[in-house]
Design a protein around this motif. Structure first.
Motif, PDB file in Angstrom:
ATOM      1  N   UNK A 158       0.803  -1.220   0.000  1.00 57.40           N
ATOM      2  CA  UNK A 158       0.000   0.000   0.000  1.00 57.40           C
ATOM      3  C   UNK A 158       0.837   1.271   0.000  1.00 57.40           C
ATOM      4  N   UNK A 159       2.148   1.117  -0.045  1.00 55.13           N
ATOM      5  CA  UNK A 159       3.023   2.283  -0.067  1.00 55.13           C
ATOM      6  C   UNK A 159       3.195   2.884   1.316  1.00 55.13           C
ATOM      7  N   UNK A 160       4.071   3.909   1.387  1.00 50.60           N
ATOM      8  CA  UNK A 160       4.312   4.517   2.699  1.00 50.60           C
ATOM      9  C   UNK A 160       3.113   5.313   3.197  1.00 50.60           C
ATOM     10  N   UNK A 161       2.422   5.999   2.309  1.00 45.76           N
ATOM     11  CA  UNK A 161       1.258   6.777   2.711  1.00 45.76           C
ATOM     12  C   UNK A 161       1.599   8.000   3.532  1.00 45.76           C
ATOM     13  N   UNK A 166       3.803  15.586   4.887  1.00 44.93           N
ATOM     14  CA  UNK A 166       4.942  16.483   4.694  1.00 44.93           C
ATOM     15  C   UNK A 166       4.675  17.435   3.545  1.00 44.93           C
ATOM     16  N   UNK A 167       5.327  18.570   3.594  1.00 44.60           N
ATOM     17  CA  UNK A 167       5.267  19.552   2.508  1.00 44.60           C
ATOM     18  C   UNK A 167       6.599  20.271   2.470  1.00 44.60           C
ATOM     19  N   UNK A 168       6.852  20.968   1.396  1.00 43.90           N
ATOM     20  CA  UNK A 168       8.096  21.729   1.310  1.00 43.90           C
ATOM     21  C   UNK A 168       8.167  22.745   2.442  1.00 43.90           C
ATOM     22  N   UNK A 169       7.038  23.370   2.757  1.00 44.14           N
ATOM     23  CA  UNK A 169       7.010  24.397   3.794  1.00 44.14           C
ATOM     24  C   UNK A 169       7.431  23.843   5.152  1.00 44.14           C
ATOM     25  N   UNK A 170       7.001  22.636   5.481  1.00 41.92           N
ATOM     26  CA  UNK A 170       7.380  22.060   6.777  1.00 41.92           C
ATOM     27  C   UNK A 170       8.803  21.516   6.746  1.00 41.92           C
ATOM     28  N   UNK A 396      -1.255   7.792  14.785  1.00 43.97           N
ATOM     29  CA  UNK A 396      -0.284   7.807  13.707  1.00 43.97           C
ATOM     30  C   UNK A 396       0.011   9.206  13.223  1.00 43.97           C
ATOM     31  N   UNK A 397       1.175   9.366  12.587  1.00 49.06           N
ATOM     32  CA  UNK A 397       1.555  10.673  12.083  1.00 49.06           C
ATOM     33  C   UNK A 397       1.820  11.641  13.219  1.00 49.06           C
ATOM     34  N   UNK A 398       1.469  12.902  13.005  1.00 48.04           N
ATOM     35  CA  UNK A 398       1.671  13.944  14.012  1.00 48.04           C
ATOM     36  C   UNK A 398       0.298  14.301  14.560  1.00 48.04           C
ATOM     37  N   UNK A 399      -0.220  13.426  15.436  1.00 43.05           N
ATOM     38  CA  UNK A 399      -1.627  13.482  15.845  1.00 43.05           C
ATOM     39  C   UNK A 399      -2.501  13.559  14.598  1.00 43.05           C
ATOM     40  N   UNK A 400      -2.147  12.752  13.593  1.00 42.86           N
ATOM     41  CA  UNK A 400      -2.775  12.855  12.274  1.00 42.86           C
ATOM     42  C   UNK A 400      -3.838  11.807  12.023  1.00 42.86           C
ATOM     43  N   UNK A 401      -3.634  10.603  12.566  1.00 43.97           N
ATOM     44  CA  UNK A 401      -4.550   9.496  12.296  1.00 43.97           C
ATOM     45  C   UNK A 401      -4.784   8.761  13.603  1.00 43.97           C
ATOM     46  N   UNK A 402      -6.034   8.404  13.854  1.00 43.95           N
ATOM     47  CA  UNK A 402      -6.332   7.725  15.115  1.00 43.95           C
ATOM     48  C   UNK A 402      -7.305   6.589  14.859  1.00 43.95           C
ATOM     49  N   UNK A 403      -6.918   5.408  15.332  1.00 40.14           N
ATOM     50  CA  UNK A 403      -7.757   4.213  15.230  1.00 40.14           C
ATOM     51  C   UNK A 403      -8.037   3.698  16.634  1.00 40.14           C
TER      52      UNK A 403
END
Length: 507
Positions: A158-161, A166-170, A396-403
């Motif tokens: 499924x890839x890294x996802x 991330x973005x250039x700005x961050x 997951x992520x930076x308080x980005x995903x929650x299961x």
């Protein structure tokens, strides 16, 4: 209660771990650790011929294959799920390699439980592992193990996802590692508490000290040492500051050798394979939600989508938070734990406790598979206390995903959750405008100071005075960095300028 024979149940869980200092240390590969945990889960079910009945396997990515470029100095399997399957004698028709994120274990359990309920699967095995401690131990050694494996077979990779994280700005402003980004969120939460830096640091220590006590009694923990509040919050050479406000002992421990697995199947399959009913644990509640983009969130100190996911999982289970007996809240840093406590009105010192493993700084597991250990501990606890409920919160992520998963031996029909509808609600919520090229006066909304080989870099998220839009900038100004580290700079006036190489703040 008569249930649909397709109703999913967790029938087996397993864990494996080794520490380099252990007398029986074997330098197990990630595949070997996962296979040991998977075999333990099969054995735990008490069924007959279970490995041969597995039709679906799903694996969490190891730390070294979670970034844009694989970094596996000791080699790796080209098909991790099927390498594990081969070792345990399973020949599944479907093999999945999940995206990056600590939400992954619970997300996969929920997803594959739904597949079983829909009749598209009967027996599913989910596992993950990390051998980061061994990898670092042998990284410079001449006589080192080779973990390379080449296995044939279909793989649903499924890839890294991580693209949306991330973005250039961050990136150009140094938001490339978890401690730095979570430190920004932690200080943003502190802004809402009215506490000063020293008071808030003590609150973090008071939150995590009980976690270390649990880890000290867990045979699978990477760092089984009980810590006092003062040990956690006192900065020393061994407990150096990583990114303000985090000393090292407040940060998820990524040097681990651990694996964990969970075995799911339909009630019909459980009966056919002779799995005793006392091994069955139901996924009574579940939900998966994703937070808004980091810089656009109205409140950087909280992730309301995670709380919404927890509430939805409790609703699906038909219970309230007061009915939960055990919790394991993802604890890579204090703020994800505080976020759920704030949202569900759970006291940080709730006598039920907030972890069953000991938490990421002490039990270990910074990566993707930590919450599989939380599920394993929860399932075991539910079996020992029939009819009670345990909640696992996986971040997951930076308080980005929650299961979220709610577990119990108490039978109930499978119920779908409303995650898709709730996600639309989250996505449609208000956001903060972001200025990528700011110029002019502003105020500090949150901040951290990163330490790279002794060099200190201040990272600031602020608001422009002119229009209230949010900006991110860095500083190496000695005076401003001193204010960031030695005072309480929240709300401090600064000047920001935009350059081709990024934004810079000055007093």
């Amino acid at each position: 209660m008569k249930l649909d024979p397709r109703t999913p149940v967790v029938v087996g869980v397993g864990q494996a771990a080794e520490r380099i200092a252990d007398p029986d240390y074997r330098a197990m590969s990630p595949v070997e650790l996962a296979a040991a945990a998977a075999q333990a889960a099969l054995d735990d079910s008490g069924g007959i011929g279970v490995a041969g009945a597995v039709d679906t396997i799903a694996a969490l990515r190891q730390f070294e294959i979670s970034g844009p470029v694989a970094n596996a100095p000791l080699g790796r399997s080209n098909n991790y799920p099927r390498s594990v399957a081969k070792r345990i004698g399973a020949e599944p028709g479907r093999a999945i390699l999940e995206i990056v994120g600590g939400q992954g274990p619970q997300h996969l359990i929920t997803e594959l439980a739904g597949e079983i309920a829909a009749g598209r699967s009967e027996v599913a095995l989910i596992f993950g592992s990390d051998a980061t401690s061994t990898l670092r131990h042998f990284a410079q050694a001449t006589d080192r193990p080779d973990f390379t494996e080449n296995i044939e077979g279909d793989l649903e990779d499924r890839g890294q996802g991580i693209d949306y994280l991330v973005s250039r700005n961050t990136v150009i402003h140094g938001l490339i590692d978890a401690p730095t980004q979570y430190a920004l969120l932690e200080n943003a939460r502190r802004a809402g508490t009215g506490l000063g830096p020293a008071e808030y640091l003590r609150r973090m220590g008071e939150l995590f000290a009980p976690f270390s006590k649990v880890a000290a009694n867990n045979p699978f923990a990477a760092a089984p040492v009980e810590r006092t509040v003062d040990e956690l919050i006192t900065v020393t050479e061994r407990n150096r500051m990583i990114s303000d406000p985090y000393p090292r002992l407040m940060v998820a421990r990524d040097q681990v050798n651990q694996g964990a697995a969970a075995l799911l199947m339909s009630i019909a399959a459980a009966r056919r394979l002779g799995v005793p009913q006392e091994r069955w644990v139901y996924l009574r509640g579940h939900a998966d939600l994703q937070e808004q983009d980091l810089l656009e969130r109205p409140d950087l100190g909280h992730a309301p989508s995670a709380v919404l996911a927890a509430r939805e999982a409790l609703d699906v289970a038909g219970i309230g938070v007061d009915d939960v007996t055990t919790f394991d809240l993802y604890s890579c840093f204090p703020v994800p734990v505080f976020n759920i406590c704030d949202g569900l009105s759970i006291a940080p010192d709730d006598p039920r406790g907030l972890t069953l493993t000991g938490g990421l700084p002490f039990f270990g597991g910074a990566g993707n598979n930590y919450s599989m250990h939380a599920v394993a501990e929860t399932v075991a606890r539910m079996r020992s206390a029939p009819g009670e409920f345990g909640l696992v919160g996986a971040n997951g992520g930076i308080l980005s995903k929650y299961s979220v998963g709610v577990y119990s031996t108490e039978p109930a029909p499978w119920r779908s959750d409303r995650s898709a509808q709730l996600q639309e609600q989250v996505d449609g919520g208000p956001t903060v405008p972001v200025t990528e090229h700011p110029d002019g006066p502003g105020t500090i909304e949150t901040y951290t100071v990163r330490r790279d080989d002794g060099r200190r870099t201040g990272i600031i998220i602020g608001r422009l005075d002119s229009d209230g839009s949010r900006f991110i900038a860095t500083t190496e100004d000695d005076g401003l960095i001193a204010r960031l580290t030695d005072e309480d700079p929240l709300g401090t006036a600064v000047k920001v300028r935009s350059f081709d190489y990024g934004n810079r703040c000055s007093p």
